[in-house]
Design an enzyme around this catalytic site. Structure first.
Site, short mmCIF file in Angstrom:
data_model
loop_
_atom_site.label_atom_id
_atom_site.label_comp_id
_atom_site.label_asym_id
_atom_site.label_seq_id
_atom_site.Cartn_x
_atom_site.Cartn_y
_atom_site.Cartn_z
N LYS A 21 0.85 -1.30 0.02
CA LYS A 21 -0.28 -0.32 0.25
C LYS A 21 0.90 1.38 0.19
O LYS A 21 1.86 1.25 0.93
CB LYS A 21 -1.18 0.19 1.57
CG LYS A 21 -2.10 1.06 1.18
CD LYS A 21 -2.53 1.13 2.21
CE LYS A 21 -3.87 2.44 2.59
NZ LYS A 21 -4.72 1.83 3.50
N SER A 37 -10.08 2.58 3.06
CA SER A 37 -8.98 3.25 1.87
C SER A 37 -7.66 2.09 1.08
O SER A 37 -7.68 2.39 -0.11
CB SER A 37 -8.12 4.34 2.76
OG SER A 37 -7.52 3.11 3.62
N SER A 52 -10.32 0.35 7.21
CA SER A 52 -9.35 -0.05 5.76
C SER A 52 -9.06 -0.91 5.43
O SER A 52 -8.75 -1.21 3.62
CB SER A 52 -8.92 1.45 5.77
OG SER A 52 -8.94 2.57 5.06
#
Ligand code: GLN
Length: 490
Positions: free
Chosen positions: A78, A158, A182
């Site tokens: 990420k 997210s 998330s």
């Protein structure tokens, strides 16, 4: 595409150990898959050369008998984790050209154990969002589509890039972070497994901060066992993070497949929210039935302050964000816009460098922390947070783990909720409580809705009891027999 990308992480590690293929071959197959899937927008930076170098080094280590626990396994990262010498943006314009001089502890741990980095994954800007639509690099498209439909769906957020990449076989696993849901909501939207561990289990050092008292790193993976393998490497005490817990990391894989007979599983009545689709209630009932069959005792529990969790989260998280994001002023990191004086440089940089959702959070956060409002909002929210934690403390006197749905809906269409922040915030209704209380929470796919889209169940555990969470998840995974994959259209 090569069958190598279809493997689970465990399957790939076994294949590497048996010398069925090399890490270079495995990595090459993933690089090709990533290139062929650019339409999903899951990766915002591909690092194929670095990946092949790391893979070749891994093959050499293995030949010498020095392979680590994840040796040769290609993973995605990420883009909130700082990677030394590799651009790290938090999917914002303000960090568009930021190249860190250091590596986050979590990713260092993965490389220490031999993993290979394929590239950096898309996310909501500064991890603020539930649909990946606040990313400066544009949204990620969910590899899943509803039956008989071409409509583009969100992979959630997210960690939308992480979840989509794992679901589409563009990596064997990915790092992710969870401040309010998330890791878990994107896992639920993409038929993948994600765990947010206990607060302090994984180091926050080198992870771009959103709300420091809530942020936790964790993996998104194809199976419960794979998630355990990844967490084994990611977790561990780190003196560079003052909130990192100085506790041993057990081998989480030992808990997967362990009997859950005799465990008491709580079902919180307050999570039966108005307007929840019948299919999600049905999935939850299925989960209860599977666990009963496996020998668990099901106990109805009450978490009475649940309804205040979202309002409290949307005060605490923006308050901390407004403080954390004050460092982006055009002086030290990333973007600098010109101006006639210092104040104007700040203003111009922040006005052009932050997206709308980030600005909204900074404004809310600054407001609730300002003199006169601090007591009414921020302090009150902290008191609510304490009550929510106490609800769980009470529950632990009666149960060993808690079962809930992960999200109140299946994946929705891109653009469907983006004009209504409140509708978007409601996605986190079942996940924010564990962040506020610092507890581990895992989402795993347990069924499909009538449109053929995956739905997730969440297991919440006691502090530092990820072991029980993994055992319960393993039991549900086995009973649910979820093997569906998104049909490849990209
Ligand atoms: N969707 C939540 C938010 O927008 C949670 C995000 C997260 O966990 N990083 O704040």
């Amino acid at each position: 595409m090569s069958a190598l990308t279809k493997l689970t992480l465990k399957g790939a590690l076994d294949g590497l150990a048996a010398k069925d293929f090399t890490s270079v071959e495995l990595t090459r197959a993933h690089i090709d898959a990533v290139e062929a899937a650019r339409g999903l927008n899951a990766y915002i930076l591909e690092t194929p050369e670095q990946a092949l170098d790391m893979a070749a080094a891994s093959d050499e280590r293995r030949a010498k008998g020095e392979a680590g626990p994840l040796d040769g396994a290609p993973l995605g990262v990420k883009d909130l984790f700082c990677t030394k010498g590799v651009r790290t943006t938090a999917c914002s314009k303000i960090l568009e050209n930021f190249v860190p001089a250091y590596e986050s502890t979590v990713t260092s741990n993965l490389w220490r154990d031999g993993a290979v980095m394929l590239g950096k994954l898309n996310l909501d800007q500064f991890a603020m969002g539930s649909s990946n639509e606040t990313s400066y690099f544009g949204p990620v498209t969910n590899p899943w589509r509803a039956k008989d439909s071409n409509k583009a769906l969100t992979p959630g957020g997210s960690s939308g890039g992480s979840a989509a990449a794992v679901a589409a076989d563009l990596c064997l696993g990915a790092t992710a972070t969870d401040t309010g849901g998330s890791i878990r909501q994107p896992a639920a939207f993409t038929g993948t497994v994600g765990i947010k561990p206990t607060y302090g289990r994984c180091s926050r050092w080198g992870v771009v901060a959103f709300a420091s008292s809530l942020d936790q790193a964790g993996p998104i993976a194809k199976t419960v066992e794979d998630a355990a393998l990844l967490l084994n490497s990611m977790a561990g005490h780190d003196p560079k993070d003052s909130t990192s817990l100085d506790v041993a990391t057990p081998d989480f894989t030992q808990f997967v497949g362990k009997s859950v007979k005799g465990l008491r599983i709580g079902v919180p009545k307050e999570y039966r929210v108005d307007g929840m689709p019948a299919e999600i209630q049905k999935l939850w009932d299925d989960g209860v039935a599977w666990l009963k069959e496996a020998g668990c005792e099901i106990v109805e529990i009450s978490l009475p302050h649940t309804k205040y969790a979202l309002p409290a989260y949307y005060i605490v998280a923006p308050a901390e964000a407004s403080s954390n994001l004050a460092r982006y002023d055009g002086m030290r990191y990333g973007l600098r816009e010109e101006g006639a004086n210092l104040a104007e440089i700040y203003e111009n940089t922040r006005a052009s460098g932050f997206g709308d959702e980030v600005k909204r959070r900074i404004l809310i956060g600054t407001y609730v922390l300002s003199a006169g409002y601090y007591d009414a909002y921020y302090l009150k929210a902290l008191k609510v947070r304490r009550r929510i934690a106490e609800d769980f403390d009470n529950a632990w006197t009666k149960v060993d783990a808690i079962l809930t749905p992960t999200a109140p809906s299946a994946a929705f269409g891109l653009g469907e909720n983006s004009s209504d922040p409140i509708a978007m915030y409601l996605n986190d209704v079942f996940t924010v409580t564990t962040n506020l209380a610092g507890l581990p929470g895992l989402s795993l796919p347990a069924g499909l809705d009538a449109n053929g889209l995956p739905l997730g169940l969440q297991i919440i555990g006691k502090p530092l009891d990820e072991g029980t969470v993994f055992s319960v998840a393993g039991a549900i995974e086995k009973a649910a027999g979820f093997t569906a994959k998104a049909d490849k259209w990209w």
